[in-house]
Write a protein that holds these residues in place. Structure first.
Motif, PDB file in Angstrom:
ATOM      1  N   ILE A 198       0.836  -1.206   0.000  1.00 44.72           N
ATOM      2  CA  ILE A 198       0.000   0.000   0.000  1.00 44.72           C
ATOM      3  C   ILE A 198       0.870   1.255   0.000  1.00 44.72           C
ATOM      4  N   VAL A 199       1.918   1.266   0.819  1.00 48.62           N
ATOM      5  CA  VAL A 199       2.815   2.425   0.884  1.00 48.62           C
ATOM      6  C   VAL A 199       3.485   2.657  -0.465  1.00 48.62           C
ATOM      7  N   LEU A 200       3.966   1.574  -1.088  1.00 46.88           N
ATOM      8  CA  LEU A 200       4.616   1.699  -2.391  1.00 46.88           C
ATOM      9  C   LEU A 200       3.641   2.185  -3.455  1.00 46.88           C
ATOM     10  N   GLU A 201       2.398   1.723  -3.389  1.00 43.35           N
ATOM     11  CA  GLU A 201       1.387   2.176  -4.348  1.00 43.35           C
ATOM     12  C   GLU A 201       1.104   3.669  -4.173  1.00 43.35           C
ATOM     13  N   ILE A 202       1.026   4.121  -2.932  1.00 45.15           N
ATOM     14  CA  ILE A 202       0.806   5.549  -2.673  1.00 45.15           C
ATOM     15  C   ILE A 202       1.960   6.372  -3.221  1.00 45.15           C
TER      16      ILE A 202
END
Length: 222
Positions: free
Chosen positions: A203-207
């Motif tokens: 999720i962090v990488l996608e953000i």
């Protein structure tokens, strides 16, 4: 005029194709896993459970690796083997579907005894089964449209848009395992903690990837 390089035969092209080897290893590993479980685990229901659980976990792992490719290489563009990783992503996704199909087949026909067993499930198991079938259907679509011929005829833009649906499949898989997974119903186990941590990293990488794309588009407009 320069001499044209001779075309490689089909089998020689496959030997140089990482996607071919990933699929070959996935199929071979599934056979080896089934053999090892049958050798080390006593025959009966426990053996069936261990095989379907192993296939399900491998499918989840491969799906995660496939989903991780875009955001990871976008946030870290100089990561080693970036080109090879992105090229292999399709084969990894197809392998995830393959193991998911094995997992569902064994669960549905060996453990539930087909459609007759559904009526004996409680609501939690029925919802989990529904999420699992939905995820399998999406993964099937992803695998069926991963052929180069289909990508060329659809156009990469439309193909990429279609494959965004895989994020809904990943959410369905997560709900599926949380509802009935043996490592998720009795507190926070090591495997459960690892799953949530991996999800948080994704999720962090996608953000960060969305933020990078937004800044790039903003700079192009200016």
């Amino acid at each position: 005029m320069g001499r044209q390089k001779p075309k490689l035969s089909w089998h020689r092209r496959q030997l140089k194709n990482t996607r071919f080897w990933i699929l070959a290893v996935a199929i071979t590993a599934s056979i080896v896993i089934a053999g090892l479980v049958q050798f080390f685990v006593p025959s009966g229901s426990l053996q069936t459970i261990r095989i379907e659980q192993t296939y399900g976990f491998i499918s989840l792992f491969l799906l995660y690796i496939a989903l991780l490719a875009s955001p990871l290489t976008k946030v870290f563009p100089n990561i080693p083997l970036k080109v090879e990783y992105l090229h292999a992503r399709r084969a990894i996704g197809v392998s995830a579907f393959y193991y998911a199909a094995l997992h569902v087949y064994i669960t549905f026909f060996d453990q539930l005894d087909g459609f007759n067993g559904i009526k004996y499930l409680n609501n939690t198991y029925k919802w989990s089964l529904l999420f699992g079938i939905f995820a399998l259907a999406v993964l099937f679509i992803m695998a069926a449209t991963s052929i180069n011929w289909i990508v060329d005829h659809m156009g990469y833009k439309h193909w990429k848009l279609l494959h965004r649906v895989v994020y809904f499949a990943s959410l369905a898989v997560l709900l599926h395992i949380i509802l009935i997974g043996p490592h998720y119903d009795n507190g926070l186990s090591f495997l459960g903690m690892l799953t949530y941590l991996a999800g948080a990293i994704l999720i962090v990488l996608e953000i960060l990837r969305i933020r990078i794309n937004f800044r790039k588009q903003k700079a192009e407009r200016e």
